[in-house]
Design a protein around this motif. Structure first.
Motif, PDB file in Angstrom:
ATOM      1  N   LYS A  13      41.860  33.898  52.232  1.00  0.00           N
ATOM      2  CA  LYS A  13      42.061  32.499  51.833  1.00  0.00           C
ATOM      3  C   LYS A  13      43.532  32.173  51.686  1.00  0.00           C
ATOM      4  CE  LYS A  13      39.209  32.762  48.253  1.00  0.00           C
ATOM      5  NZ  LYS A  13      38.029  32.645  47.422  1.00  0.00           N
ATOM      6  N   GLU A  14      44.236  33.036  50.951  1.00  0.00           N
ATOM      7  CA  GLU A  14      45.585  32.639  50.564  1.00  0.00           C
ATOM      8  C   GLU A  14      46.562  32.640  51.728  1.00  0.00           C
ATOM      9  OE1 GLU A  14      46.585  36.755  48.132  1.00  0.00           O
ATOM     10  OE2 GLU A  14      47.688  34.967  47.613  1.00  0.00           O
ATOM     11  N   ILE A  15      46.353  33.489  52.720  1.00  0.00           N
ATOM     12  CA  ILE A  15      47.368  33.482  53.790  1.00  0.00           C
ATOM     13  C   ILE A  15      46.902  32.835  55.088  1.00  0.00           C
ATOM     14  CG2 ILE A  15      48.652  35.454  52.853  1.00  0.00           C
ATOM     15  CD1 ILE A  15      47.477  37.144  55.092  1.00  0.00           C
ATOM     16  N   THR A  45      44.752  38.807  41.954  1.00  0.00           N
ATOM     17  CA  THR A  45      44.556  40.146  42.508  1.00  0.00           C
ATOM     18  C   THR A  45      44.571  41.207  41.404  1.00  0.00           C
ATOM     19  OG1 THR A  45      45.290  39.695  44.738  1.00  0.00           O
ATOM     20  CG2 THR A  45      45.814  41.855  43.899  1.00  0.00           C
ATOM     21  N   SER A  46      45.417  41.031  40.417  1.00  0.00           N
ATOM     22  CA  SER A  46      45.479  42.009  39.325  1.00  0.00           C
ATOM     23  C   SER A  46      44.191  41.996  38.509  1.00  0.00           C
ATOM     24  CB  SER A  46      46.686  41.722  38.426  1.00  0.00           C
ATOM     25  OG  SER A  46      47.867  41.918  39.159  1.00  0.00           O
ATOM     26  N   TRP A  47      43.539  40.841  38.442  1.00  0.00           N
ATOM     27  CA  TRP A  47      42.240  40.764  37.767  1.00  0.00           C
ATOM     28  C   TRP A  47      41.212  41.591  38.547  1.00  0.00           C
ATOM     29  CZ3 TRP A  47      37.859  37.497  39.335  1.00  0.00           C
ATOM     30  CH2 TRP A  47      36.818  37.491  38.406  1.00  0.00           C
ATOM     31  N   GLU A  82      55.420  38.921  34.652  1.00  0.00           N
ATOM     32  CA  GLU A  82      55.897  37.631  34.146  1.00  0.00           C
ATOM     33  C   GLU A  82      54.829  36.546  34.171  1.00  0.00           C
ATOM     34  OE1 GLU A  82      58.633  37.463  32.674  1.00  0.00           O
ATOM     35  OE2 GLU A  82      59.801  39.150  33.442  1.00  0.00           O
ATOM     36  N   THR A  83      53.595  36.880  34.532  1.00  0.00           N
ATOM     37  CA  THR A  83      52.564  35.844  34.627  1.00  0.00           C
ATOM     38  C   THR A  83      52.303  35.251  33.237  1.00  0.00           C
ATOM     39  OG1 THR A  83      51.627  36.917  36.537  1.00  0.00           O
ATOM     40  CG2 THR A  83      50.177  35.422  35.349  1.00  0.00           C
ATOM     41  N   ALA A  84      52.541  33.943  33.122  1.00  0.00           N
ATOM     42  CA  ALA A  84      52.542  33.319  31.798  1.00  0.00           C
ATOM     43  C   ALA A  84      51.208  33.515  31.073  1.00  0.00           C
ATOM     44  CB  ALA A  84      52.856  31.833  31.947  1.00  0.00           C
TER      45      ALA A  84
END
Ligand code: F6R
Length: 614
Positions: free
Chosen positions: A493-495, A308-310, A357-359
């Motif tokens: 999609k995700e939920i 989502t941040s992308w 914190e996204t690696a």
């Protein structure tokens, strides 16, 4: 991505540990476990596959007088979700127990080495090697010193970790270590606490210690916390920060689920973010530690983010290019990290990450700093790794986002990106002060526009009927709305676990239109904009093939209304701000579809809120 909590003090540990796991459950929820230790060092372990509620059920009726404990909620990376793979993991003697968030990349070679020396493994996880390494060090060089044992064990690991460890050889103590995965600590009169993030600590303190990269911490029952570097050199003044929201911000507060609450909170979040941002000479972003000369000289921008941040980045690119005139590239962090970068002497990297914190995103920022670029983080989480490792940070101040699907952080990040773009544009003289003021005034109207969309949630509830029995769906839009379509499809999609394909509306006839048949749900995002007419042509193309059209359109758009089966109406908004307003309908739509399909909207399967592994 896995949640860790730990407590040592003068109160029974179990209530805090279970509560902490409940608050951290959004980080992973396929299994959970707890290790309790009594004053004599005797360990008691309870763990199971399933959610924290299942663990709490197993703990009912337990004689839980112990005042020391560590606990874990898991998002599986190595080994299926099962009782055996649930954390904590113990050594051969059963005297050492560890919980871990991250990935031990060299665990196979370590496990082979340990097995050769006679260790036996009870799980398929990468984590278990840590317990056996600590066991060996305790019996060897560390001679019973748990801090030294953990430090020596950590020096053998590659990968990422936040670890909490207890041992019968060091009753009362919890040892923590961190590299690449977050861990925060709190020292109080009741004892010492550790957690993966501040949401688990907000009800015990507002003052938190950040364990730095590579750090080791020793938590004592008195509440004292000793912090060390990886080689056990004491850290005199560990970094601290204050939590600026109270614990109630992370509770449901009367809403049926966190997603509903966070969707509803968007107007206030944006108001908070915008407050005081217009000064005499333009946008006020005091938190950026770059000099005006450095800002003005920026001639290339990389935006790097995930998920989502992308999507925020895809829209932010338009802001940076239109207003500041700076060529901007938007990259998925997981791909970017393996690509060549073309930097100039004045390249800026903007990382966008709700959790901070996204690696993959953090790895991108490190890569860009290594080649001399300045890094600005747009994030929601105070004191997060992204904030600490960047040259400047814009906190979006959306408050804790607990539902796995991002909603309020998305819209707040969009507004923060616009503020940054206007700031750069003013600094490099691409835009007049008058125009900055005009854009700011437009932004001030956004909370009200979102409130209007929220009052029309019934339109989404009705439109959800089109998806309940569908096997797939298509989301279309042009220009900025093509990203809104992407974000709407991702949410769905995700939920709801319903396949949703997002496509630029004009590209649809080059392939995806083959999916369309009688009754096939197609969401068309067609607000008032320079590409509205073109999008209507695409809407007609799917309409002609029998699609069930769910159209997101501006109030009074009769032409679209005549072509749609369901309408999601938005108030008129400037084109550049329409993504912030329109997406709220698609968030609501996804939630209603998921509820109608019987899904858990806050904790979708296979996902975790904070993706701290690459
Ligand atoms: C989807 C969602 C994810 C996150 C992604 C990046 O609703 O929330 O796609 O956007 O995992 O997370 P952050 O923003 O924390 O870096």
């Amino acid at each position: 991505m896995c949640g860790i909590v730990g407590y040592t003090g003068n109160r029974p540990a179990l209530p805090f540990l279970l509560n902490g796991l409940r608050t951290l459950e959004y980080r992973g929820y396929d299994s959970a476990g707890v290790e309790l230790e009594d004053a004599s060092g005797e360990l008691l372990e309870v763990k199971c596959r399933g959610r924290v509620a299942a663990l709490a059920g197993l703990c009912e009726g337990l004689d839980a007088h112990q005042t020391i404990g560590i606990a874990h909620t898991r998002w599986a990376t190595h080994g299926e979700p099962s009782d055996a793979n649930a954390h904590p993991h113990r050594d051969c003697s059963g005297r050492v127990a560890v919980v871990h968030n991250g990935i031990i990349e060299n665990y196979q070679e370590l496990a082979a080495e340990l097995a050769e020396r006679g260790h036996s493994f009870k799980s398929e996880t990468d984590t278990e090697v840590i317990a056996h390494l600590v066991e060996e060090e305790l019996a060897g060089a560390a001679e019973g010193d748990l801090a030294l044992a953990l430090s020596l064990a950590a020096s053998r690991l590659t990968g990422s970790w936040a670890i909490a460890c207890v041992s019968a050889d060091a009753p009362g103590e919890i040892l923590c270590a961190r590299k690449g995965s977050p861990l925060v600590l709190a020292s109080t009169a009741d004892g010492a606490y550790a957690a993966s993030d501040v949401t688990a600590l907000a009800h015990v303190t507002s003052h938190v210690i950040n364990l730095d990269e590579g750090g080791i911490a020793r938590l004592l029952p008195s509440g004292e916390i000793r912090v060390f570097e990886s080689d056990l050199t004491p850290v005199a003044e560990p970094g601290t920060f204050d939590i600026d929201w109270n614990a109630s911000a992370a509770t449901l507060g009367g809403y049926p689920d966190f997603m509903a609450k966070e969707i509803a909170e968007q107007p206030e979040a944006i108001e908070r973010l915008l407050e005081g941002r217009l000064g005499d000479s333009g946008i006020v972003l005091d938190e950026l530690s770059l000099t005006p000369e450095e800002i003005a000289a920026i001639d290339r921008i990389y935006i790097v983010a995930c998920g989502t941040s992308w999507h925020v980045g895809l829209i932010a690119r338009a802001y940076f290019e239109r207003w500041a005139g700076v060529p901007t590239t938007v990259e998925c962090a997981s791909e970017f990290n393996y690509e060549e970068v073309l930097t100039t002497d004045h390249t800026l990297c903007v990382i966008i990450t709700q959790s901070g914190e996204t690696a993959d995103t953090l790895a991108s920022a490190r890569k860009m700093r290594a080649v001399g670029a300045k890094v600005i983080a747009i994030t929601n989480v105070l004191g997060s790794t992204a904030a600490r490792e960047s040259d400047g940070v814009i906190y979006v101040q959306a408050g804790p986002e607990i539902a796995v699907a991002s909603t309020k952080a998305y819209t707040a990040q969009l507004v923060a990106s616009a503020l940054l773009a206007l700031f750069l544009a003013r600094a490099n003289d691409s835009i007049s002060l008058k125009e900055v003021r005009a854009r700011y005034r437009e932004m001030l109207r956004v909370p009200e526009l979102i409130r209007i969309v929220l009052s029309r949630a019934w339109q989404d509830e009705v439109a959800a009927r089109a998806f309940v029995d569908a096997g797939s769906s298509l989301f279309l839009g042009r220009g900025l709305s093509s990203t809104t379509a992407r974000e709407g499809a991702l949410k769905l999609k995700e939920i709801s676990y319903l396949h949703a394909e997002a496509y630029p509306a004009g590209e649809m006839k080059h392939g995806p239109i083959a999916l369309v048949e009688q009754g096939y749900p197609v969401v068309v995002v067609v607000p008032e904009s320079p590409v509205r007419d073109k999008t209507i042509s695409n809407l007609q193309e799917v309409n002609a093939r029998g699609a069930c059209v769910i159209a997101l359109a501006t109030n009074g758009d009769v032409r679209v209304a005549q072509l749609a089966d369901y309408l999601l109406l938005v108030p008129p908004a400037p084109e550049w701000l329409s993504p912030v307003v329109d997406v709220v309908h698609l968030q609501l739509l996804a939630r209603y579809v998921a509820l109608a399909r019987g899904c858990d909207v806050d904790k979708p399967r296979n996902l975790a809120k904070s993706v701290t592994v690459e």
